[in-house]
Enzyme design. Structure first.
Site, short mmCIF file in Angstrom:
data_model
loop_
_atom_site.label_atom_id
_atom_site.label_comp_id
_atom_site.label_asym_id
_atom_site.label_seq_id
_atom_site.Cartn_x
_atom_site.Cartn_y
_atom_site.Cartn_z
N ARG A 152 0.83 -1.20 0.00
CA ARG A 152 0.00 0.00 0.00
C ARG A 152 0.86 1.26 0.00
NH1 ARG A 152 -3.62 -0.44 5.06
NH2 ARG A 152 -4.82 1.23 4.07
N LYS A 182 -3.07 9.51 4.14
CA LYS A 182 -3.14 8.68 5.35
C LYS A 182 -1.85 7.86 5.47
CE LYS A 182 -5.67 4.91 3.09
NZ LYS A 182 -6.96 4.22 2.94
N HIS A 183 -1.49 7.39 6.65
CA HIS A 183 -2.12 7.43 7.96
C HIS A 183 -1.21 8.28 8.83
CE1 HIS A 183 -3.16 3.59 6.00
NE2 HIS A 183 -4.33 3.70 6.60
N HIS A 195 -5.50 -2.26 13.45
CA HIS A 195 -6.77 -2.96 13.52
C HIS A 195 -6.82 -3.87 14.76
CE1 HIS A 195 -6.54 -1.84 9.25
NE2 HIS A 195 -7.85 -1.81 9.31
N ASP A 267 -8.81 7.62 11.69
CA ASP A 267 -8.99 6.26 11.22
C ASP A 267 -10.12 5.66 12.05
OD1 ASP A 267 -8.60 3.90 9.82
OD2 ASP A 267 -6.45 3.79 10.20
#
Length: 534
Positions: A152, A182-183, A195, A267
């Site tokens: 990513r 982001k982030h 997460h 987020d």
């Protein structure tokens, strides 16, 4: 619209409607009716929409038109409708043009491909009715063990990531859509996945400015519309609060030092990094005090229960109670609302949607970008006419979580290996697919071993068995070719590998491009997205 008119709009709302405008929420399923209560009663500010909400352009257009009808009937401002169309992650996957992902785009120094690919993202998502892409990822891959960033990111060199981050913003704007870096202030040097829990990055502000913050500054200078925060602890900057809850990071660094004047969104506040350490209401209040403009709960439906609406309402009412009790000053709410309302009037209201797209043309852009990333990181061979033995190092069981039930992630039904194998068989007449028990007797046989990886939120694409297979097979077949449909960092585990062809992506176009290069149909790239692997 003048500041006075903006203030009049805000003053016309009840406290409940003011607080509702601060939230970007998710909902399960493909019906806009799931959001009706939030829009009608609570003046919802935005929606996070995923593959769970729409799998095709037709479904997305219907959903967004239905949402717009509810908004119009209640005289509401447009929703900020954000999607993770960032390449390595995607929406409407199967129909939309995802391209190979950021790491593949970052292989070459030229940023034209990045701008073109992100322009495609913008045009396609706007044609589906969305108005904001939650990208680009401005994270720098300082840690090759990062489980969630990986492909990513545009790479592990701050200058290169900065250039591509700016190009992505320019491309999204050329596609007529909003961009969100982001982030913040950077997720690329973590060992953990937010997460699941709170990672820690122990860097000084001076080092952060030189490394992690540089791409965000480039995105800001390019005119990025929104910045999304990370739930990461930077103890040398703020010993107590992760970035999302830190006024030092958001107000002093992002606002004052970096001069960002747009919308700061959190987020997801339902991620493990937050819910495992704070009550939802406490986290929301802290976030608003720290300088967050809009609070996102993009994973509220991840537990697949019917209580998602109750959880969302509980957080909204928690903010309302905090204001009424004086725990959260109403001026904090009003300041955020002034930004939001002005932002929507200036940028969302004039936006056009539902234009027809030429997907074939868009796919040709993606194919070119994918090919430009296929690189011989080590060695290089030309396949001969004798048999080519093709081995997938990834066990079939690993593909079970590709179609992430959360609707977030790759969302491709088939792994990269299948596309690679089909293309290689189409190019060569002597390909023999084998399993571990069918390895050829001759040690100098033409053996191709394929590995792949997919960044999945909150879980992992299985790697251990594939890595072990490569190590064991290479020991007996020193001239074997490893084809990596993934980042090149896996090569750090295989110092003995002599031939390593990397696609920097497991997307279908990347897998096909790798097969074309290996079979001699097309030349490889000479670029490099990473400096940690040689």
């Amino acid at each position: 619209m003048s500041k006075q008119q903006v203030e009049q709009i805000i003053q016309s709302w009840s406290l409940k409607e003011k607080v509702g405008q601060l939230f970007i929420l998710a909902f399960p399923g493909k019906s806009a009716q799931q959001a009706r209560v939030m829009i009608e009663e609570y003046n919802l500010g935005g929606c996070y929409l995923s593959q769970d909400n729409a799998e095709t352009f037709e479904e997305a257009r219907q959903l967004n038109q239905d949402l717009q009808a509810i908004l119009a009937a209640n005289n509401r401002l447009p929703l900020l409708s954000g999607v993770d169309q960032e390449g390595a992650w995607g929406v409407l996957v199967g129909e939309s043009t995802t391209g190979p992902g950021n790491l593949a785009l970052g292989v070459n120094d030229a940023t034209d491909n990045t701008k073109s690919m992100y322009q495609v993202f913008g045009q396609e998502m706007r044609s589906a009715g969305f108005n904001c892409i939650l990208g680009p990822c401005c994270d720098v891959n300082f840690n090759p063990e990062s489980p969630i960033i990986d492909t990513r990111s545009f790479g592990d060199q701050p200058n290169k990531v900065s250039n591509h981050s700016a190009a992505a913003v320019h491309g999204l704007h050329a596609g007529g859509i909003l961009a969100c870096g982001k982030h913040f202030p950077g997720h690329g040097d973590t060992h953990g996945d937010t997460h699941r829990d709170i990672p820690k990055v122990d860097k000084s502000l001076a080092v952060l400015k030189e490394q992690d913050l540089a791409p965000f500054q480039a995105a800001i200078d390019a005119g990025v519309d929104l910045i999304m925060t990370s739930h990461i602890l930077y103890p040398q900057i703020d010993k107590t609060h992760p970035a999302t809850l830190s006024s030092v990071i958001l107000e002093e660094i992002l606002r004052e030092q970096m001069k960002f004047d747009g919308i700061i969104i959190s987020d997801s506040m339902n991620m493990g990094a937050i819910v495992n350490h704070y009550t939802p209401v406490d986290a929301a209040v802290k976030a608003m005090k720290a300088g967050i403009t809009m609070i996102m709960l993009s994973e509220e439906h991840y537990d697949h229960s019917d209580s998602y609406l109750d959880k969302q309402l509980a957080m909204i009412h928690g903010i309302i109670d905090a204001v009424e009790k004086g725990e959260l000053d109403s001026s904090v709410i009003d300041k955020a609302l002034e930004r939001i309302v002005q932002f929507k009037l200036d940028k969302l209201v004039p936006m056009d949607f539902y234009q027809q797209q030429t997907l074939e043309k868009n796919q040709s852009v993606a194919d070119s970008c994918a090919l430009a990333a296929v690189t011989w990181i080590r060695g290089g061979v030309s396949l001969k006419e004798k048999p080519v033995y093709l081995l997938n190092a990834t066990p079939q069981s690993a593909y079970g979580n590709l179609m992430n039930p959360r609707g977030i992630g790759p969302n491709q039904a088939v792994g990269g290996y299948a596309y690679f194998a089909d293309q290689l068989v189409a190019n060569l007449s002597n390909v023999i697919e084998i399993n571990r028990a069918e390895l050829p007797v001759e040690r100098d046989s033409q053996l191709v071993i394929v590995t792949e990886n997919h960044p999945l939120p909150g879980e992992d694409f299985a790697q251990v068995e594939a890595q072990q297979t490569v190590k064991e097979v290479i020991a007996d077949y020193p001239n074997a070719v490893v084809v990596a449909l993934r980042s090149p960092y896996d090569l750090l585990r295989y110092p003995e590998v002599n031939h390593y062809l990397c696609a920097h992506s497991a997307r279908p176009e990347s897998a096909k491009a790798a097969a074309k290069v290996l079979s001699g149909q097309l030349p490889p790239s000479t670029g490099q997205a990473v400096s940690l692997v040689k």
